[in-house]
Design an enzyme around this catalytic site. Sequence first.
Site, short mmCIF file in Angstrom:
data_model
loop_
_atom_site.label_atom_id
_atom_site.label_comp_id
_atom_site.label_asym_id
_atom_site.label_seq_id
_atom_site.Cartn_x
_atom_site.Cartn_y
_atom_site.Cartn_z
N SER A 22 0.91 -1.15 -0.05
CA SER A 22 -0.13 0.08 0.02
C SER A 22 0.76 1.35 -0.21
CB SER A 22 -0.84 -0.09 1.18
OG SER A 22 -2.07 1.02 0.99
N GLU A 40 -9.79 -3.63 -6.58
CA GLU A 40 -9.09 -2.46 -5.67
C GLU A 40 -9.09 -1.41 -6.57
OE1 GLU A 40 -5.83 -3.17 -2.97
OE2 GLU A 40 -5.46 -4.91 -3.93
N HIS A 57 -7.95 -5.35 0.15
CA HIS A 57 -6.41 -4.90 -0.16
C HIS A 57 -5.60 -5.24 1.02
CE1 HIS A 57 -3.97 -1.25 -0.41
NE2 HIS A 57 -4.18 -0.76 1.01
#
Length: 328
Positions: A158, A252, A282
């Site tokens: 991320s 996503e 995620h």
Amino acid sequence: MRVAHSVLKATIRPFVDRYFALAENGPLRGARAFRLANFAEILAVPLIPPRGTLRRSVSFGRFRAEWLWHRDDPGPDATGRGAILYLHGGAFTAGGLHSHRRLAARIARASGVALLNVDYRQLPKGHLLDSIDDAVTAYEHLLAQGFPPQRIAFAGDSAGGGLAFAAALAVRERGLPMPAAIAAIAPYADFDPATRAAHPNNERDAVLSAYSLSVPPSVGFAGDGRIDPRWSPVNHEFTGMPPALIQVGNTEVLLSDTELLATRHAAAAVPLTVQIWDNAIHVFQAGADLLPEARAAIAEIGAFVRGILEAGGQAAAESTRTLDRGPA
């Protein structure tokens, strides 16, 4: 995975959106909201690493880090075997050594080398540029310890995945030797929300929205809402960057960032492998205790890192032999 996707979309996504709305315009606007998110790291203290994991703390003064490796693998003293520099996720407001210890340790085990998990500065204590500086400082530490650059891989998830690309770009800009590879999980690499907001996954993502991801850069990094395009790795030219692996879910919202990164890699003729996982939430890799797909994905990361680092080690050995023989 489908069940997890449905449950999280009904529960976690609304919560995340509300939190970032408070960070943008609520009574906890800005630093106070980000500081509240920092406290989530305390809740992750009970998350112990998998059995057989060894740990060693490292202090850098402005930030901290820790080595993670499996007892059956070479540790951080085996500099010739290589290492992973890992950067955790959390939208630059949450996460740290505790929250990502299990995931990072699993990646270290799958890769067969020691991993330096870096707790870089984040909002509200540090700007994105501070986060990048901390990542580069950790990389310089590895080089100073004797790790060959061709046996060092950057990795992250991320925000940390995007930071891995930003750090590699900074390494290139500063004239340091490039790492051998980048392995990123759903990298957050574009701080301009426009492309992400127009992407169909903005309505499909189970955890994040284009709106929630717009708040840390606009409120935290920019202050006045003016986002510097240079902050986003997707806005840079990628010549000389190392080969990369990206894993992302097909629903996503950060698939948009991966698509832009793929364009940059293709334009610079830099090898990139993108794995798009169906119905993946995620950073689903963090759910390896429950999700077989997560364990399979971590194994893919391990195979990628092993392959790159072993090739780098062979190249380094051949270079040494050539120097030993002298000129023909």
